[in-house]
Design a protein around this motif. Structure first.
Motif, PDB file in Angstrom:
ATOM      1  N   UNK A   1      12.386   6.236   6.979  1.00 40.60           N
ATOM      2  CA  UNK A   1      12.417   7.656   6.658  1.00 40.60           C
ATOM      3  C   UNK A   1      11.599   8.510   7.610  1.00 40.60           C
ATOM      4  N   UNK A   2      11.795   9.812   7.501  1.00 41.38           N
ATOM      5  CA  UNK A   2      11.057  10.765   8.336  1.00 41.38           C
ATOM      6  C   UNK A   2       9.547  10.656   8.101  1.00 41.38           C
ATOM      7  N   UNK A   3       8.796  10.842   9.164  1.00 39.14           N
ATOM      8  CA  UNK A   3       7.333  10.900   9.108  1.00 39.14           C
ATOM      9  C   UNK A   3       6.697   9.599   8.635  1.00 39.14           C
ATOM     10  N   UNK A   4       7.442   8.504   8.632  1.00 35.75           N
ATOM     11  CA  UNK A   4       6.846   7.217   8.255  1.00 35.75           C
ATOM     12  C   UNK A   4       6.027   6.657   9.412  1.00 35.75           C
ATOM     13  N   UNK A   5       4.996   5.910   9.081  1.00 35.03           N
ATOM     14  CA  UNK A   5       4.169   5.221  10.075  1.00 35.03           C
ATOM     15  C   UNK A   5       4.154   3.739   9.733  1.00 35.03           C
ATOM     16  N   UNK A   6       4.517   2.905  10.717  1.00 36.06           N
ATOM     17  CA  UNK A   6       4.567   1.461  10.512  1.00 36.06           C
ATOM     18  C   UNK A   6       3.521   0.816  11.406  1.00 36.06           C
ATOM     19  N   UNK A   7       2.640   0.051  10.815  1.00 32.95           N
ATOM     20  CA  UNK A   7       1.499  -0.492  11.545  1.00 32.95           C
ATOM     21  C   UNK A   7       1.917  -1.566  12.544  1.00 32.95           C
ATOM     22  N   UNK A   8       1.036  -1.832  13.514  1.00 32.97           N
ATOM     23  CA  UNK A   8       1.328  -2.764  14.584  1.00 32.97           C
ATOM     24  C   UNK A   8       1.596  -4.174  14.077  1.00 32.97           C
TER      25      UNK A   8
ATOM     26  N   UNK B   1      11.734  -5.655   6.919  1.00 34.27           N
ATOM     27  CA  UNK B   1      12.938  -6.283   6.381  1.00 34.27           C
ATOM     28  C   UNK B   1      13.605  -5.439   5.303  1.00 34.27           C
ATOM     29  N   UNK B   2      12.905  -4.414   4.837  1.00 32.22           N
ATOM     30  CA  UNK B   2      13.418  -3.510   3.810  1.00 32.22           C
ATOM     31  C   UNK B   2      13.321  -2.072   4.320  1.00 32.22           C
ATOM     32  N   UNK B   3      13.963  -1.159   3.612  1.00 36.77           N
ATOM     33  CA  UNK B   3      13.910   0.243   4.004  1.00 36.77           C
ATOM     34  C   UNK B   3      12.522   0.823   3.722  1.00 36.77           C
ATOM     35  N   UNK B   4      12.083   1.687   4.630  1.00 40.84           N
ATOM     36  CA  UNK B   4      10.763   2.312   4.529  1.00 40.84           C
ATOM     37  C   UNK B   4      10.965   3.793   4.209  1.00 40.84           C
ATOM     38  N   UNK B   5      10.565   4.259   3.018  1.00 38.98           N
ATOM     39  CA  UNK B   5      10.813   5.652   2.628  1.00 38.98           C
ATOM     40  C   UNK B   5      10.057   6.657   3.493  1.00 38.98           C
ATOM     41  N   UNK B   6      10.446   7.924   3.414  1.00 44.16           N
ATOM     42  CA  UNK B   6       9.773   8.951   4.215  1.00 44.16           C
ATOM     43  C   UNK B   6       8.329   9.189   3.789  1.00 44.16           C
ATOM     44  N   UNK B   7       7.516   9.642   4.764  1.00 45.78           N
ATOM     45  CA  UNK B   7       6.155  10.151   4.575  1.00 45.78           C
ATOM     46  C   UNK B   7       5.108   9.075   4.307  1.00 45.78           C
ATOM     47  N   UNK B   8       5.453   7.794   4.406  1.00 45.97           N
ATOM     48  CA  UNK B   8       4.522   6.742   4.000  1.00 45.97           C
ATOM     49  C   UNK B   8       3.930   6.007   5.191  1.00 45.97           C
ATOM     50  N   UNK B   9       2.842   5.271   4.923  1.00 44.96           N
ATOM     51  CA  UNK B   9       2.333   4.258   5.821  1.00 44.96           C
ATOM     52  C   UNK B   9       2.761   2.899   5.278  1.00 44.96           C
ATOM     53  N   UNK B  10       3.214   2.035   6.188  1.00 41.18           N
ATOM     54  CA  UNK B  10       3.662   0.699   5.798  1.00 41.18           C
ATOM     55  C   UNK B  10       2.886  -0.323   6.610  1.00 41.18           C
ATOM     56  N   UNK B  11       2.414  -1.355   5.930  1.00 37.02           N
ATOM     57  CA  UNK B  11       1.654  -2.392   6.619  1.00 37.02           C
ATOM     58  C   UNK B  11       1.624  -3.672   5.803  1.00 37.02           C
TER      59      UNK B  11
ATOM     60  N   UNK C   1      -0.606  16.064   8.292  1.00 38.03           N
ATOM     61  CA  UNK C   1      -1.482  17.191   8.625  1.00 38.03           C
ATOM     62  C   UNK C   1      -1.238  17.667  10.054  1.00 38.03           C
ATOM     63  N   UNK C   2      -1.066  16.735  10.958  1.00 40.67           N
ATOM     64  CA  UNK C   2      -0.816  17.099  12.351  1.00 40.67           C
ATOM     65  C   UNK C   2       0.467  17.914  12.491  1.00 40.67           C
ATOM     66  N   UNK C   3       1.393  17.706  11.594  1.00 41.15           N
ATOM     67  CA  UNK C   3       2.688  18.390  11.686  1.00 41.15           C
ATOM     68  C   UNK C   3       2.791  19.590  10.763  1.00 41.15           C
ATOM     69  N   UNK C   4       1.663  20.025  10.209  1.00 46.20           N
ATOM     70  CA  UNK C   4       1.634  21.287   9.498  1.00 46.20           C
ATOM     71  C   UNK C   4       1.803  21.228   8.007  1.00 46.20           C
ATOM     72  N   UNK C   5       1.822  20.036   7.415  1.00 46.26           N
ATOM     73  CA  UNK C   5       1.883  19.933   5.961  1.00 46.26           C
ATOM     74  C   UNK C   5       0.522  20.322   5.381  1.00 46.26           C
TER      75      UNK C   5
ATOM     76  N   UNK D   1      -2.469  11.645   7.787  1.00 42.35           N
ATOM     77  CA  UNK D   1      -2.924  12.128   9.095  1.00 42.35           C
ATOM     78  C   UNK D   1      -1.755  12.715   9.870  1.00 42.35           C
ATOM     79  N   UNK D   2      -0.642  11.979   9.915  1.00 47.51           N
ATOM     80  CA  UNK D   2       0.529  12.487  10.607  1.00 47.51           C
ATOM     81  C   UNK D   2       1.069  13.759   9.980  1.00 47.51           C
TER      82      UNK D   2
END
Length: 260
Positions: free
Chosen positions: A159-166, A171-181, A196-200, A193-194
Protein backbone atom coordinates in the motif's frame (compact mmCIF):
# COMPACT_ATOMS: atom_id res chain seq x y z
CA UNK A 1 22.88 13.11 -30.17
CA UNK A 2 25.69 11.58 -32.21
CA UNK A 3 27.38 9.00 -29.97
CA UNK A 4 30.19 7.29 -31.86
CA UNK A 5 30.98 4.93 -28.97
CA UNK A 6 27.34 4.05 -28.23
CA UNK A 7 24.97 2.00 -30.40
CA UNK A 8 21.54 3.57 -30.97
CA UNK A 9 19.19 1.68 -33.28
CA UNK A 10 17.84 3.88 -36.08
CA UNK A 11 14.29 2.97 -35.00
CA UNK A 12 14.72 4.36 -31.49
CA UNK A 13 13.05 7.70 -30.77
CA UNK A 14 15.44 9.80 -28.73
CA UNK A 15 14.74 13.41 -27.71
CA UNK A 16 17.34 15.91 -28.90
CA UNK A 17 18.86 16.76 -25.53
CA UNK A 18 19.24 13.21 -24.19
CA UNK A 19 22.80 12.39 -23.10
CA UNK A 20 23.99 8.88 -23.93
CA UNK A 21 27.40 7.95 -22.58
CA UNK A 22 29.85 5.64 -24.42
CA UNK A 23 29.38 1.87 -24.67
CA UNK A 24 25.63 2.00 -24.14
CA UNK A 25 23.28 0.00 -26.39
CA UNK A 26 19.77 1.18 -27.26
CA UNK A 27 17.61 -1.23 -29.22
CA UNK A 28 14.74 -0.70 -31.67
CA UNK A 29 11.27 0.36 -30.45
CA UNK A 30 12.62 2.52 -27.63
CA UNK A 31 11.44 6.01 -26.70
CA UNK A 32 13.45 8.33 -24.44
CA UNK A 33 12.20 11.73 -23.26
CA UNK A 34 13.91 15.09 -22.95
CA UNK A 35 16.66 15.71 -20.44
CA UNK A 36 17.36 12.06 -19.69
CA UNK A 37 20.90 10.94 -18.93
CA UNK A 38 22.01 7.40 -19.71
CA UNK A 39 25.36 6.33 -18.29
CA UNK A 40 27.98 4.07 -19.82
CA UNK A 41 27.36 0.36 -20.35
CA UNK A 42 23.57 0.61 -20.05
CA UNK A 43 21.40 -1.70 -22.16
CA UNK A 44 17.94 -0.46 -23.11
CA UNK A 45 16.00 -3.13 -24.96
CA UNK A 46 12.85 -3.19 -27.09
CA UNK A 47 9.70 -1.80 -25.58
CA UNK A 48 11.29 0.74 -23.23
CA UNK A 49 9.34 3.97 -22.77
CA UNK A 50 11.53 6.26 -20.68
CA UNK A 51 10.25 9.66 -19.56
CA UNK A 52 11.85 13.06 -19.12
CA UNK A 53 14.80 13.86 -16.85
CA UNK A 54 15.43 10.22 -15.97
CA UNK A 55 18.93 9.18 -14.82
CA UNK A 56 20.09 5.64 -15.58
CA UNK A 57 23.46 4.62 -14.15
CA UNK A 58 26.06 2.21 -15.57
CA UNK A 59 25.24 -1.46 -15.86
CA UNK A 60 21.45 -1.13 -15.78
CA UNK A 61 19.37 -3.29 -18.13
CA UNK A 62 15.94 -1.88 -18.94
CA UNK A 63 13.12 -3.77 -20.71
CA UNK A 64 14.78 -7.15 -21.13
CA UNK A 65 12.40 -9.99 -21.92
CA UNK A 66 10.67 -11.43 -18.83
CA UNK A 67 12.19 -14.27 -16.86
CA UNK A 68 8.94 -16.17 -17.35
CA UNK A 69 8.72 -19.50 -19.17
CA UNK A 70 5.17 -18.64 -20.32
CA UNK A 71 6.37 -15.58 -22.23
CA UNK A 72 5.81 -15.95 -25.97
CA UNK A 73 7.42 -12.76 -27.23
CA UNK A 74 4.28 -10.65 -26.84
CA UNK A 75 4.60 -7.01 -27.85
CA UNK A 76 4.95 -5.58 -24.35
CA UNK A 77 6.63 -2.53 -22.84
CA UNK A 78 8.45 -1.09 -19.84
CA UNK A 79 7.49 2.41 -18.69
CA UNK A 80 9.80 4.60 -16.59
CA UNK A 81 8.25 7.84 -15.29
CA UNK A 82 9.71 11.34 -15.37
CA UNK A 83 12.47 12.30 -12.92
CA UNK A 84 13.15 8.75 -11.80
CA UNK A 85 16.68 7.67 -10.90
CA UNK A 86 17.84 4.13 -11.67
CA UNK A 87 21.19 3.29 -10.12
CA UNK A 88 23.91 0.83 -11.06
CA UNK A 89 23.07 -2.66 -12.33
CA UNK A 90 19.29 -2.37 -11.82
CA UNK A 91 17.27 -4.79 -13.97
CA UNK A 92 13.69 -4.04 -15.01
CA UNK A 93 11.92 -6.60 -17.23
CA UNK A 94 9.09 -5.78 -19.62
CA UNK A 95 5.58 -7.12 -19.23
CA UNK A 96 3.82 -10.28 -20.36
CA UNK A 97 0.27 -10.90 -21.59
CA UNK A 98 -0.97 -10.35 -18.01
CA UNK A 99 -0.63 -6.56 -17.91
CA UNK A 100 1.30 -6.02 -21.17
CA UNK A 101 3.69 -3.72 -19.33
CA UNK A 102 5.94 -3.17 -16.37
CA UNK A 103 5.70 0.33 -14.96
CA UNK A 104 7.83 2.43 -12.62
CA UNK A 105 6.25 5.78 -11.75
CA UNK A 106 7.57 9.32 -11.52
CA UNK A 107 10.16 10.61 -9.05
CA UNK A 108 11.23 7.14 -7.94
CA UNK A 109 14.66 6.25 -6.64
CA UNK A 110 15.70 2.70 -7.51
CA UNK A 111 19.07 1.96 -5.92
CA UNK A 112 21.84 -0.34 -7.11
CA UNK A 113 21.19 -3.99 -7.92
CA UNK A 114 17.42 -3.83 -7.50
CA UNK A 115 15.31 -6.09 -9.70
CA UNK A 116 11.76 -5.30 -10.86
CA UNK A 117 10.20 -8.26 -12.65
CA UNK A 118 7.55 -8.48 -15.35
CA UNK A 119 4.10 -6.94 -14.89
CA UNK A 120 5.01 -5.02 -11.74
CA UNK A 121 3.28 -1.66 -11.30
CA UNK A 122 5.26 0.71 -9.08
CA UNK A 123 3.70 4.04 -8.10
CA UNK A 124 5.21 7.51 -7.88
CA UNK A 125 7.82 8.70 -5.35
CA UNK A 126 8.85 5.19 -4.29
CA UNK A 127 12.29 4.36 -2.87
CA UNK A 128 13.82 0.90 -3.29
CA UNK A 129 17.11 0.53 -1.42
CA UNK A 130 19.99 -1.63 -2.64
CA UNK A 131 19.25 -5.21 -3.69
CA UNK A 132 15.48 -4.97 -3.19
CA UNK A 133 13.69 -7.46 -5.43
CA UNK A 134 10.17 -7.61 -6.81
CA UNK A 135 8.97 -10.86 -8.33
CA UNK A 136 6.33 -10.69 -11.06
CA UNK A 137 2.85 -9.15 -10.93
CA UNK A 138 3.42 -6.96 -7.86
CA UNK A 139 1.66 -3.66 -7.22
CA UNK A 140 3.41 -1.02 -5.11
CA UNK A 141 1.60 2.15 -4.07
CA UNK A 142 2.93 5.72 -4.13
CA UNK A 143 5.60 6.71 -1.58
CA UNK A 144 6.30 3.11 -0.54
CA UNK A 145 9.82 2.46 0.76
CA UNK A 146 11.66 -0.86 0.60
CA UNK A 147 14.82 -0.94 2.69
CA UNK A 148 17.85 -2.89 1.54
CA UNK A 149 17.52 -6.52 0.45
CA UNK A 150 13.75 -6.68 0.86
CA UNK A 151 12.27 -9.43 -1.32
CA UNK A 152 8.61 -9.44 -2.40
CA UNK A 153 6.81 -12.58 -3.54
CA UNK A 154 4.85 -12.56 -6.79
CA UNK A 155 1.28 -11.18 -6.84
CA UNK A 156 1.70 -9.27 -3.57
CA UNK A 157 0.47 -5.71 -3.09
CA UNK A 158 2.11 -2.99 -1.01
CA UNK A 159 0.00 0.00 0.00
CA UNK A 160 0.82 3.69 -0.25
CA UNK A 161 3.27 5.15 2.27
CA UNK A 162 4.24 1.71 3.58
CA UNK A 163 7.77 1.14 4.90
CA UNK A 164 9.32 -2.33 4.75
CA UNK A 165 12.42 -2.93 6.83
CA UNK A 166 15.71 -4.23 5.45
CA UNK A 167 16.04 -7.93 4.72
CA UNK A 168 12.30 -8.53 4.91
CA UNK A 169 10.58 -11.38 3.08
CA UNK A 170 7.18 -10.16 1.90
CA UNK A 171 4.76 -13.04 1.35
CA UNK A 172 1.49 -11.27 2.15
CA UNK A 173 -0.03 -7.92 1.21
CA UNK A 174 1.21 -4.92 3.19
CA UNK A 175 -1.54 -2.33 3.88
CA UNK A 176 -1.03 1.41 3.40
CA UNK A 177 0.65 3.72 5.96
CA UNK A 178 2.32 0.95 8.00
CA UNK A 179 5.78 -0.21 8.97
CA UNK A 180 6.42 -3.90 8.33
CA UNK A 181 9.24 -5.92 9.81
CA UNK A 182 10.33 -9.07 11.68
CA UNK A 183 10.04 -12.66 10.45
CA UNK A 184 7.43 -13.65 9.50
CA UNK A 185 6.63 -10.16 8.23
CA UNK A 186 4.36 -8.39 10.70
CA UNK A 187 2.81 -5.06 11.57
CA UNK A 188 5.20 -3.10 13.79
CA UNK A 189 3.45 0.27 13.79
CA UNK A 190 2.46 2.97 11.36
CA UNK A 191 4.98 4.84 9.26
CA UNK A 192 4.66 7.98 11.35
CA UNK A 193 8.04 9.45 10.37
CA UNK A 194 7.31 9.08 6.67
CA UNK A 195 3.80 10.44 7.06
CA UNK A 196 5.03 13.54 8.90
CA UNK A 197 7.61 14.16 6.20
CA UNK A 198 4.82 14.10 3.63
CA UNK A 199 2.58 16.56 5.42
CA UNK A 200 0.22 14.38 7.45
CA UNK A 201 -0.74 16.23 10.63
CA UNK A 202 -0.89 14.81 14.14
CA UNK A 203 -4.66 14.24 14.09
CA UNK A 204 -4.50 12.33 10.81
CA UNK A 205 -1.62 10.18 12.04
CA UNK A 206 -3.57 9.43 15.23
CA UNK A 207 -6.63 8.45 13.16
CA UNK A 208 -4.57 5.99 11.10
CA UNK A 209 -3.00 4.62 14.28
CA UNK A 210 -6.42 4.04 15.85
CA UNK A 211 -7.60 2.14 12.77
CA UNK A 212 -4.62 -0.20 12.94
CA UNK A 213 -5.02 -0.71 16.69
CA UNK A 214 -8.43 -2.20 15.95
CA UNK A 215 -7.09 -4.28 13.08
CA UNK A 216 -3.89 -5.55 14.67
CA UNK A 217 -3.92 -5.11 18.44
CA UNK A 218 -7.40 -6.03 19.69
CA UNK A 219 -7.42 -9.76 18.87
CA UNK A 220 -10.17 -9.46 16.27
CA UNK A 221 -10.08 -11.41 13.04
CA UNK A 222 -9.94 -9.32 9.90
CA UNK A 223 -13.67 -9.49 9.20
CA UNK A 224 -14.54 -8.41 12.74
CA UNK A 225 -12.00 -5.59 12.64
CA UNK A 226 -13.29 -4.30 9.31
CA UNK A 227 -16.86 -4.26 10.63
CA UNK A 228 -15.83 -2.36 13.77
CA UNK A 229 -13.74 0.16 11.81
CA UNK A 230 -16.66 0.80 9.45
CA UNK A 231 -19.09 1.22 12.35
CA UNK A 232 -16.97 3.23 14.77
CA UNK A 233 -14.47 5.24 12.74
CA UNK A 234 -15.47 8.33 10.81
CA UNK A 235 -15.36 7.89 7.05
CA UNK A 236 -12.25 9.60 5.68
CA UNK A 237 -10.16 8.99 2.55
CA UNK A 238 -7.49 7.24 4.63
CA UNK A 239 -9.97 5.01 6.47
CA UNK A 240 -11.64 4.06 3.21
CA UNK A 241 -8.30 3.40 1.51
CA UNK A 242 -7.28 1.00 4.28
CA UNK A 243 -10.61 -0.81 4.21
CA UNK A 244 -10.61 -1.09 0.43
CA UNK A 245 -7.07 -2.46 0.44
CA UNK A 246 -8.08 -5.17 2.92
CA UNK A 247 -11.18 -6.09 0.93
CA UNK A 248 -9.24 -6.25 -2.35
CA UNK A 249 -6.37 -8.31 -0.98
CA UNK A 250 -5.85 -11.52 -2.92
CA UNK A 251 -3.02 -12.99 -0.86
CA UNK A 252 -4.35 -11.80 2.50
CA UNK A 253 -2.73 -9.07 4.56
CA UNK A 254 0.28 -9.57 6.81
CA UNK A 255 -0.30 -10.53 10.42
CA UNK A 256 -0.13 -8.42 13.55
CA UNK A 257 2.81 -7.94 15.85
CA UNK A 258 4.58 -11.11 16.95
CA UNK A 259 6.11 -11.13 20.40
CA UNK A 260 8.67 -13.85 19.67
Amino acid sequence: MNQPLAYVHPGAKIAKNVVIEPFTTIHNNVEIGEGTWIGSNVTIMEGARIGKNVSIFPGAVISAVPQDKKFEDEDTITEIGDNTTIRECVTINRGTSDKMKTKVGKNCWIMAYCHIAHDCIVGDNCVFSNNSTLAGHIVVGDYAVLAGMAAVQQFCSIGRHAFITGGSLVRKDVPPFVKAGREPLSYVGINSVGLRRRGFDTDKIREIQNIYRILYQKNYNNSQAVSIIEAEMEATPERDEILQFIKDSQRGIMKGYFSN
